[in-house]
Design an enzyme around this catalytic site. Structure first.
Site, short mmCIF file in Angstrom:
data_model
loop_
_atom_site.label_atom_id
_atom_site.label_comp_id
_atom_site.label_asym_id
_atom_site.label_seq_id
_atom_site.Cartn_x
_atom_site.Cartn_y
_atom_site.Cartn_z
N HIS A 1 0.86 -1.20 0.00
CA HIS A 1 0.00 0.00 0.00
C HIS A 1 0.89 1.24 0.00
O HIS A 1 1.48 1.59 1.02
CB HIS A 1 -0.89 0.01 1.26
N LEU B 1 2.35 6.88 -4.65
CA LEU B 1 3.52 7.42 -5.37
C LEU B 1 3.21 8.74 -6.05
O LEU B 1 4.10 9.38 -6.59
CB LEU B 1 4.03 6.41 -6.40
N ARG B 2 1.92 9.13 -6.06
CA ARG B 2 1.52 10.41 -6.68
C ARG B 2 1.85 10.43 -8.18
O ARG B 2 2.07 9.41 -8.79
CB ARG B 2 2.17 11.61 -5.98
N ASN C 1 -5.50 7.16 -5.96
CA ASN C 1 -6.21 8.42 -5.63
C ASN C 1 -5.46 9.64 -6.17
O ASN C 1 -5.12 10.56 -5.45
CB ASN C 1 -6.46 8.55 -4.12
N HIS D 1 -4.40 -0.38 6.20
CA HIS D 1 -3.88 0.45 7.29
C HIS D 1 -4.78 0.43 8.52
O HIS D 1 -5.32 1.46 8.93
CB HIS D 1 -3.63 1.89 6.82
N LEU E 1 -4.70 9.58 7.90
CA LEU E 1 -6.01 8.94 8.01
C LEU E 1 -5.91 7.46 7.62
O LEU E 1 -5.25 7.17 6.63
CB LEU E 1 -7.03 9.64 7.10
N ASP F 1 1.56 2.76 3.51
CA ASP F 1 0.72 3.94 3.33
C ASP F 1 1.55 5.22 3.29
O ASP F 1 1.10 6.28 3.73
CB ASP F 1 -0.38 4.04 4.40
N HIS G 1 3.18 14.65 1.11
CA HIS G 1 2.62 15.96 0.77
C HIS G 1 3.75 16.95 0.96
O HIS G 1 4.54 16.82 1.90
CB HIS G 1 1.47 16.34 1.71
N ALA H 1 -3.63 15.10 5.22
CA ALA H 1 -3.38 13.84 5.94
C ALA H 1 -2.36 13.02 5.17
O ALA H 1 -2.48 12.86 3.96
CB ALA H 1 -4.69 13.06 6.05
O1 DOR Z 1 -3.19 9.81 5.55
C1 DOR Z 1 -3.58 9.47 4.45
N1 DOR Z 1 -3.09 10.00 3.31
N2 DOR Z 1 -4.57 8.56 4.38
C2 DOR Z 1 -5.15 8.25 3.23
O2 DOR Z 1 -6.06 7.45 3.24
C3 DOR Z 1 -4.76 8.92 1.97
C4 DOR Z 1 -3.42 9.45 2.05
C5 DOR Z 1 -3.09 10.42 0.93
O3 DOR Z 1 -3.34 10.09 -0.22
O4 DOR Z 1 -2.58 11.50 1.23
ZN ZN Z 2 -3.31 5.10 1.65
#
Ligand code: DOR
Ligand code: ZN
Length: 349
Positions: free
Chosen positions: A17, A20-21, A45, A178, A223, A251, A255, A267
């Site tokens: 999980h 990598l953006r 995402n 997670h 999160l 995870d 950012h 998050a």
């Molecule tokens: O903390 C988190 N960041 N939880 C997630 O579910 C998504 C992730 C993110 O893509 O930044």
């Molecule tokens: Zn995640």
């Protein structure tokens, strides 16, 4: 006599999980994951999200192009489920080897989840098809109702949604991603072998106090949010138990520093640079270094029905200082454990 272990050698691990953006951030972070792991499940995402086999194949190409020369790393792609997910496209993408799994984000649960599923009832035909073809469902397990306390959202998700879902589709392979609570451990332990969970390094190290230690600490915010100490202890026990239901999923969710240190900070914890070192610290403290290989390199692949990796890596006892921040390809990122010491160093083979 000194019987401390100073070096362990394990099969190359996988990260089940990771975020990598895309674009500049992908350039900044891809090498950290590729250095530590042979394969990784890539979260979909993005903005816009990866909802079709064609967009997943294009994203996979961008990841491959962002890897350093000579990297030996395979991204395993996932489909972001929406209310109008297309079962045929998902099944054919899976058959073609583009989609390894599909991800359920409840709408608005987390970063870029606005297009997520508003009610699982809308995607039942897709989930039935996934059950038929043995394609794993990856679940962000939190309800999104504003009237549910944020610290209860995972436990309430189990009661209201996950428990019913696995009863309705008893053959569906599900990875509860997670996990952060004792209730999730209890749920996974008592479910069948087709229900597994990933556990992050940060949820093994920190409890919710970390977000408020001497002031507000945005780099400890992710999160699902970290919970009370009793939950952290339940997660440590599960991860180091040797149960094949629990495996490594960082995870890692980078950012930019300014997006974390903000009046409304994002998050996500960026743990990719020292992920194995971070897990090793937990397994050592729990007297379970001999179980690290199962968690990191074996149980996940077995659950997904994929071959184990061939090569080996080592972890060597060595004090390393985690930097306060990392500059990479134009991004400034604060890594998990910033400013502290870790006592293992990962050595690629
Ligand atoms: O903390 C988190 N960041 N939880 C997630 O579910 C998504 C992730 C993110 O893509 O930044
Ligand atoms: Zn995640």
């Amino acid at each position: 006599m000194n019987d401390t272990i100073d070096r362990i050698t394990i099969r190359r691990p996988d990260d089940w999980h990771v975020h990598l953006r895309d674009g500049a951030m992908l350039e900044a972070v891809a090498s950290f994951t590729a250095r530590q792991f042979a394969r990784a499940i890539i979260m979909p995402n993005l903005s816009p999200p990866v909802t079709s086999a064609a967009s997943a194949a294009a994203y996979r190409d961008r990841i491959m192009a962002a890897l350093p020369a000579g990297a030996n790393f395979t991204p395993l792609m996932t489909c972001y489920l929406t209310d109008d997910a297309d079962a045929d496209d998902i099944a054919s993408g899976h058959a073609a080897g583009i989609f390894t799994a599909a991800k359920l984000y409840p709408a608005n649960a987390t970063t870029n989840s606005a297009y997520g599923v508003t009610d699982v009832a809308h995607i039942m035909p897709v989930l039935e098809r996934m059950q038929d073809i043995g394609m794993p469902l990856l679940v962000h397990g939190e309800v999104t109702d504003g009237d549910i306390d944020i610290f209860d959202r995972e436990a309430v998700f189990i009661e209201r949604i996950l428990d019913k879902l696995i009863r309705a589709l008893p053959g569906l392979k599900v990875v509860f991603e997670h996990i952060t609570t004792a209730q999730a451990v209890q749920f996974v332990d008592s479910a069948g072998p087709n229900i597994a969970a990933t556990i992050t390094p940060h949820h093994l190290h920190i409890n919710r106090n970390a977000m408020f230690a001497g002031g507000i600490r945005p780099h400890a915010y992710c999160l699902p949010v970290a919970k009370r100490e009793l939950h952290r202890l339940a997660l440590r026990k599960a991860a180091t138990s040797g149960s094949p239901k629990y495996f490594l999923g960082t995870d890692s969710a980078p950012h930019e520093i300014h997006a974390k240190e903000s009046a409304c900070g994002c998050a996500g914890i960026f743990n990719a640079p020292y992920a194995l070192e971070s897990y090793a610290a937990v397994f050592e403290k729990e007297g379970a270094l001999d179980r690290l290989e199962g968690f990191a390199s074996i149980y996940g692949a077995n659950f997904y029905g994929l071959p184990l990796n061939e090569g080996m890596i080592s972890l060597e006892r060595s004090d390393i200082q985690v930097p306060d921040d990392i500059e990479s390809a134009g991004s400034t990122l604060v890594p998990f454990h910033a400013g502290s010491e870790l006592n293992w160093r990962m050595i690629p083979s």
